[in-house]
Design a protein around this motif. Structure first.
Motif, PDB file in Angstrom:
ATOM      1  N   VAL A  94      20.511  -9.279  21.381  1.00 50.22           N
ATOM      2  CA  VAL A  94      19.541 -10.377  21.334  1.00 50.22           C
ATOM      3  C   VAL A  94      19.625 -10.995  19.945  1.00 50.22           C
ATOM      4  O   VAL A  94      19.506 -10.292  18.933  1.00 50.22           O
ATOM      5  CB  VAL A  94      18.114  -9.881  21.611  1.00 50.22           C
ATOM      6  CG1 VAL A  94      17.106 -11.030  21.456  1.00 50.22           C
ATOM      7  CG2 VAL A  94      18.015  -9.267  23.005  1.00 50.22           C
ATOM      8  N   ILE A  95      19.837 -12.309  19.903  1.00 52.61           N
ATOM      9  CA  ILE A  95      19.897 -13.023  18.626  1.00 52.61           C
ATOM     10  C   ILE A  95      18.759 -14.044  18.588  1.00 52.61           C
ATOM     11  O   ILE A  95      18.718 -14.964  19.409  1.00 52.61           O
ATOM     12  CB  ILE A  95      21.240 -13.743  18.430  1.00 52.61           C
ATOM     13  CG1 ILE A  95      22.407 -12.758  18.531  1.00 52.61           C
ATOM     14  CG2 ILE A  95      21.265 -14.456  17.083  1.00 52.61           C
ATOM     15  CD1 ILE A  95      23.780 -13.428  18.438  1.00 52.61           C
ATOM     16  N   ALA A  96      17.858 -13.883  17.642  1.00 50.51           N
ATOM     17  CA  ALA A  96      16.797 -14.862  17.410  1.00 50.51           C
ATOM     18  C   ALA A  96      17.265 -15.822  16.320  1.00 50.51           C
ATOM     19  O   ALA A  96      17.788 -15.374  15.295  1.00 50.51           O
ATOM     20  CB  ALA A  96      15.509 -14.167  16.985  1.00 50.51           C
ATOM     21  N   PRO A  97      17.111 -17.115  16.509  1.00 45.73           N
ATOM     22  CA  PRO A  97      17.579 -18.065  15.486  1.00 45.73           C
ATOM     23  C   PRO A  97      16.890 -17.882  14.135  1.00 45.73           C
ATOM     24  O   PRO A  97      17.482 -18.121  13.087  1.00 45.73           O
ATOM     25  CB  PRO A  97      17.236 -19.434  16.086  1.00 45.73           C
ATOM     26  CG  PRO A  97      17.095 -19.192  17.549  1.00 45.73           C
ATOM     27  CD  PRO A  97      16.567 -17.796  17.684  1.00 45.73           C
ATOM     28  N   THR A  98      15.609 -17.460  14.185  1.00 50.22           N
ATOM     29  CA  THR A  98      14.804 -17.266  12.976  1.00 50.22           C
ATOM     30  C   THR A  98      13.947 -16.026  13.159  1.00 50.22           C
ATOM     31  O   THR A  98      13.960 -15.391  14.223  1.00 50.22           O
ATOM     32  CB  THR A  98      13.879 -18.469  12.739  1.00 50.22           C
ATOM     33  OG1 THR A  98      12.976 -18.579  13.861  1.00 50.22           O
ATOM     34  CG2 THR A  98      14.656 -19.767  12.587  1.00 50.22           C
ATOM     35  N   ASP A  99      13.171 -15.724  12.133  1.00 48.47           N
ATOM     36  CA  ASP A  99      12.232 -14.614  12.255  1.00 48.47           C
ATOM     37  C   ASP A  99      11.093 -14.985  13.203  1.00 48.47           C
ATOM     38  O   ASP A  99      11.020 -16.119  13.695  1.00 48.47           O
ATOM     39  CB  ASP A  99      11.686 -14.211  10.875  1.00 48.47           C
ATOM     40  CG  ASP A  99      10.934 -15.347  10.190  1.00 48.47           C
ATOM     41  OD1 ASP A  99      10.836 -16.455  10.768  1.00 48.47           O
ATOM     42  OD2 ASP A  99      10.429 -15.144   9.073  1.00 48.47           O
ATOM     43  N   TYR A 100      10.211 -14.038  13.442  1.00 52.70           N
ATOM     44  CA  TYR A 100       9.104 -14.266  14.372  1.00 52.70           C
ATOM     45  C   TYR A 100       7.896 -13.450  13.912  1.00 52.70           C
ATOM     46  O   TYR A 100       8.005 -12.592  13.023  1.00 52.70           O
ATOM     47  CB  TYR A 100       9.502 -13.907  15.809  1.00 52.70           C
ATOM     48  CG  TYR A 100      10.266 -12.607  15.959  1.00 52.70           C
ATOM     49  CD1 TYR A 100       9.602 -11.389  16.127  1.00 52.70           C
ATOM     50  CD2 TYR A 100      11.661 -12.583  15.940  1.00 52.70           C
ATOM     51  CE1 TYR A 100      10.310 -10.196  16.268  1.00 52.70           C
ATOM     52  CE2 TYR A 100      12.372 -11.406  16.082  1.00 52.70           C
ATOM     53  CZ  TYR A 100      11.689 -10.218  16.247  1.00 52.70           C
ATOM     54  OH  TYR A 100      12.382  -9.035  16.389  1.00 52.70           O
ATOM     55  N   PRO A 101       6.708 -13.700  14.494  1.00 47.83           N
ATOM     56  CA  PRO A 101       5.480 -13.075  13.995  1.00 47.83           C
ATOM     57  C   PRO A 101       5.523 -11.547  14.045  1.00 47.83           C
ATOM     58  O   PRO A 101       6.062 -10.950  14.980  1.00 47.83           O
ATOM     59  CB  PRO A 101       4.403 -13.622  14.932  1.00 47.83           C
ATOM     60  CG  PRO A 101       4.968 -14.894  15.470  1.00 47.83           C
ATOM     61  CD  PRO A 101       6.437 -14.666  15.578  1.00 47.83           C
ATOM     62  N   GLN A 102       4.916 -10.941  13.035  1.00 48.51           N
ATOM     63  CA  GLN A 102       4.901  -9.483  12.950  1.00 48.51           C
ATOM     64  C   GLN A 102       4.138  -8.842  14.102  1.00 48.51           C
ATOM     65  O   GLN A 102       4.398  -7.689  14.443  1.00 48.51           O
ATOM     66  CB  GLN A 102       4.298  -9.040  11.614  1.00 48.51           C
ATOM     67  CG  GLN A 102       5.195  -9.326  10.415  1.00 48.51           C
ATOM     68  CD  GLN A 102       4.652  -8.728   9.131  1.00 48.51           C
ATOM     69  OE1 GLN A 102       3.525  -8.246   9.080  1.00 48.51           O
ATOM     70  NE2 GLN A 102       5.458  -8.759   8.083  1.00 48.51           N
ATOM     71  N   PHE A 103       3.215  -9.583  14.720  1.00 45.53           N
ATOM     72  CA  PHE A 103       2.443  -8.980  15.812  1.00 45.53           C
ATOM     73  C   PHE A 103       3.277  -8.751  17.068  1.00 45.53           C
ATOM     74  O   PHE A 103       2.787  -8.179  18.053  1.00 45.53           O
ATOM     75  CB  PHE A 103       1.183  -9.791  16.141  1.00 45.53           C
ATOM     76  CG  PHE A 103       1.428 -11.171  16.697  1.00 45.53           C
ATOM     77  CD1 PHE A 103       1.794 -11.361  18.028  1.00 45.53           C
ATOM     78  CD2 PHE A 103       1.271 -12.289  15.899  1.00 45.53           C
ATOM     79  CE1 PHE A 103       2.002 -12.622  18.547  1.00 45.53           C
ATOM     80  CE2 PHE A 103       1.475 -13.572  16.410  1.00 45.53           C
ATOM     81  CZ  PHE A 103       1.847 -13.734  17.729  1.00 45.53           C
TER      82      PHE A 103
END
Length: 205
Positions: free
Chosen positions: A49-58
């Motif tokens: 899985v590749i996310a383009p950017t980071d995402y929320p810690q929750f």
């Protein structure tokens, strides 16, 4: 475009697969991606899985979170995985511009591109499309795709169920939005039966 039979044939053998979703992933983007990830690894596929950017810690508690590659942190690794992939699943976005720089890598890739999405006016970059603007979440469509198109009901384990429940719950506004139909509630009930602990997911999110 390829037909469902061709896609099924390809998925019947272990493949190198990349799953990606839109930048700044929300609960549905990450939930649908990780839900599909947990389904595919049970079939023996090599999946990233590749996310383009980071995402929320929750969202970091979600099963499989530790396996997610963030493109902005590992661009070279991400580019290599996209280049080597036989199939790229594009979830919860309808245009390659929504995955930023990763979009051009996906566009240039020779991999089969599968779009699963519920947004209006999809861009014509995909080879196979599972698309419904009436779905309340992409996670709902991933569930339907696994169950109805891939006959994969027996592989909806607790990890798959937890991720897909999270996606549906967050994109439906905790089941408050108009798109939360009786069919959505039936899917959610099945996911709870398959191991999603609904009250704990709400608390964690």
């Amino acid at each position: 475009m390829v037909d469902l039979a061709s896609l099924r044939d390809l998925l019947a053998r272990p493949q190198k697969i990349v799953i990606t979703t839109h930048h700044k992933p929300d609960g549905d983007a990450l939930g649908s991606s990780l839900g599909l990830y947990h389904y595919l690894i049970q079939q023996g596929h090599h999946v990233k899985v590749i996310a383009p950017t980071d995402y929320p810690q929750f969202l970091n508690w979600m099963p499989g979170n530790g396996e997610v590659i963030v493109y902005t942190e590992q661009p070279e690794v991400s580019a290599q995985l996209v280049e080597q992939a036989a199939i790229i699943f594009c979830l919860d976005f309808n245009a390659l511009s929504r995955i930023n720089e990763l979009g051009e890598l996906v566009r240039e890739s020779k991999a089969l591109k599968v779009m699963i999405d519920h947004h209006l006016e999809p861009e014509d970059f995909d080879d196979y499309r599972y698309w419904d603007i009436n779905a309340c979440a992409t996670a709902q469509l991933v569930h339907q795709f696994i169950i109805h198109e891939l006959n994969g009901a027996k592989y909806i384990n607790q990890d798959v169920a937890t991720c897909l429940y999270t996606g549906i719950m967050t994109d439906s506004g905790s089941f408050r939005f108009p798109g939360t139909t009786s069919a959505v509630h039936r899917i959610v009930a099945e996911l709870i039966d398959d191991g999603a602990v609904n009250w704990r997911i709400h608390d964690l999110v």
